[in-house]
Design a protein around this motif. Structure first.
Motif, mmCIF file in Angstrom:
data_model
loop_
_atom_site.group_PDB
_atom_site.id
_atom_site.type_symbol
_atom_site.label_atom_id
_atom_site.label_comp_id
_atom_site.label_asym_id
_atom_site.label_seq_id
_atom_site.Cartn_x
_atom_site.Cartn_y
_atom_site.Cartn_z
ATOM 1 N N ARG A 97 136.182 70.956 37.399
ATOM 2 C CA ARG A 97 136.524 70.099 38.526
ATOM 3 C C ARG A 97 137.593 70.714 39.419
ATOM 4 O O ARG A 97 137.603 70.492 40.633
ATOM 5 N N MET A 98 138.488 71.491 38.821
ATOM 6 C CA MET A 98 139.589 72.063 39.582
ATOM 7 C C MET A 98 139.206 73.352 40.322
ATOM 8 O O MET A 98 140.023 73.913 41.037
ATOM 9 N N ILE A 99 137.983 73.821 40.136
ATOM 10 C CA ILE A 99 137.505 74.999 40.866
ATOM 11 C C ILE A 99 136.949 74.548 42.210
ATOM 12 O O ILE A 99 136.118 73.636 42.272
ATOM 13 N N SER A 100 137.394 75.164 43.268
ATOM 14 C CA SER A 100 136.882 74.812 44.591
ATOM 15 C C SER A 100 135.374 75.047 44.651
ATOM 16 O O SER A 100 134.883 76.098 44.218
ATOM 17 N N PRO A 101 134.614 74.083 45.164
ATOM 18 C CA PRO A 101 133.158 74.291 45.263
ATOM 19 C C PRO A 101 132.791 75.523 46.076
ATOM 20 O O PRO A 101 131.781 76.174 45.802
ATOM 21 N N LEU A 102 133.611 75.861 47.078
ATOM 22 C CA LEU A 102 133.306 77.037 47.898
ATOM 23 C C LEU A 102 133.479 78.334 47.128
ATOM 24 O O LEU A 102 132.957 79.371 47.547
ATOM 25 N N ALA A 103 134.231 78.288 46.010
ATOM 26 C CA ALA A 103 134.370 79.491 45.194
ATOM 27 C C ALA A 103 133.037 79.871 44.551
ATOM 28 O O ALA A 103 132.854 81.025 44.156
ATOM 29 N N TRP A 104 132.119 78.909 44.444
ATOM 30 C CA TRP A 104 130.796 79.183 43.879
ATOM 31 C C TRP A 104 129.827 79.764 44.905
ATOM 32 O O TRP A 104 128.679 80.051 44.554
ATOM 33 N N ALA A 126 130.322 69.822 44.431
ATOM 34 C CA ALA A 126 131.486 69.118 44.967
ATOM 35 C C ALA A 126 131.480 67.645 44.596
ATOM 36 O O ALA A 126 132.537 67.062 44.329
ATOM 37 N N ILE A 183 134.107 64.258 49.543
ATOM 38 C CA ILE A 183 134.307 65.668 49.201
ATOM 39 C C ILE A 183 133.102 66.498 49.643
ATOM 40 O O ILE A 183 133.249 67.608 50.164
ATOM 41 N N VAL A 187 132.837 69.807 52.206
ATOM 42 C CA VAL A 187 132.291 71.085 51.744
ATOM 43 C C VAL A 187 131.054 71.483 52.546
ATOM 44 O O VAL A 187 130.753 72.671 52.689
#
Length: 257
Positions: A97-104, A126, A183, A187
Motif C-alpha cells: 500500500r505504501m508503494i506509489s502506484p506510479l512506481a509500478w 491505486a 486515488i 493516478v
C-alpha cells in the motif's frame, strides 16, 4: 450558496492577479491567465477533442476501479473473517500500500506493453488497497453476537456472509470505494502518459508538445472539475445509502412500538 461562490470568485481573482498583473508582458506565465485559458477551453470543446478524451479517461477509470473492487472486496472479506490470515497478510498489504502506484509503471509496460492494459493495472493498484483495508475493518467491527445468532439458527458460512456480514459492512465498503476512486483519479492522468493516444493525460502532453500552455491549463481545469464531480456523486450516493438504511431502521422501530 454565497460562501462557496465568494470563495470561487476570490480564487479566480487571485488566479488572474498572479498571472496577469504580477508578471511582465513577455512572461510565459501569461499563457496561464484566465483570459487565455477560457478561450482555449472553448476551442478544445468545439473541436470535440476534449469530450472524447474525457470519455476515454472515464472509461479507463471505471474499468480499473471495477478490477480493484473485484479483487479487493473478496480479499478484504477473507482477511476480516480469518484472524490468522489477517495477522499473516497485513504486513504485506501495508508494504504494498505504501508503494506509489506510479512506481509500478515500468513493470506495467514490461508486462502489458503500450496501450490501455498498463493504465488499467495502475488504476487498480491505486484503488485496491483502500477497498481491502476498509472491507477488513468493517468485518472486524461486526458484533460477534450477530454471527452467533445466525449460526444458532442453522445458517451456513455462506448464509452468514450473505445475511449478516455483507449488510453490516456496506458503509465501510462504500467508504473504501470512495477513497479508492479519489486515488485512482489522481493516478489516472500520469498513467495516461505511458503511450496511449487518448485521454486527459495524453491531451496534456499533446498540448505541451505544441507549446500551447493555455490548453494545458484548460485540461487541468477539466481534470479538477471532473474529479470534483466524481467525489460529489460518490459522497451523495454514500450519504443517500446511509440515509436509506436509517429510514429502514426507523420504520422497523416504529413497527416494534
Amino acid at each position: 450558496m454565497w460562501p462557496p461562490l465568494a470563495a470561487l470568485a476570490l480564487a479566480v481573482l487571485v488566479w488572474w492577479f498572479v498571472t496577469s498583473v504580477t508578471v511582465g508582458s513577455d512572461s510565459l506565465i501569461r499563457d496561464f491567465a484566465p483570459q487565455r485559458v477560457l478561450p482555449a477551453l472553448r476551442e478544445l470543446i468545439e473541436r470535440g477533442v476534449l469530450v472524447d478524451d474525457a470519455m476515454a479517461s472515464m472509461w479507463r477509470l471505471l474499468v480499473g476501479l471495477l478490477v480493484a473492487i473485484v479483487i479487493g472486496l473478496p480479499l478484504g472479506l477473507l482477511i476480516g473473517l480469518n484472524v490468522t490470515l489477517e495477522r499473516a497478510s497485513m504486513p504485506i498489504v501495508q508494504f504494498l500500500r505504501m508503494i506509489s502506484p506510479l512506481a509500478w509503471a515500468p513493470i506495467a509496460v514490461a508486462l502489458f506493453g503500450i496501450g490501455h492494459q498498463p493504465v488499467y493495472f495502475l488504476i487498480a493498484m491505486a484503488a485496491v488497497w483502500p477497498i481491502v483495508i476498509n472491507t477488513a475493518a468493517g468485518v472486524q467491527s461486526i458484533d460477534p453476537g450477530h454471527l452467533m445468532v445466525a449460526k444458532s439458527f442453522g445458517a451456513t458460512r455462506w448464509e452468514q456472509i450473505g445475511a449478516v456480514v455483507l449488510p453490516a459492512i456496506r458503509a465501510h465498503v462504500q467508504t473504501g470505494i470512495r477513497i479508492g476512486l479519489g486515488i485512482a483519479w489522481v493516478v489516472l492522468v500520469p498513467a495516461e502518459m505511458l503511450g496511449v493516444r487518448s485521454g486527459l493525460g495524453y491531451q496534456i502532453l499533446n498540448a505541451r508538445d505544441q507549446l500551447a500552455y493555455s490548453q494545458v491549463m484548460a485540461v487541468i481545469l477539466v481534470i479538477g472539475l471532473l474529479g470534483f464531480i466524481l467525489d460529489l456523486v460518490a459522497r451523495y450516493l454514500l450519504n443517500g445509502e446511509r440515509s436509506g438504511a436509517g429510514a429502514r431502521v426507523a420504520r422497523v422501530s416504529s413497527r416494534s412500538d
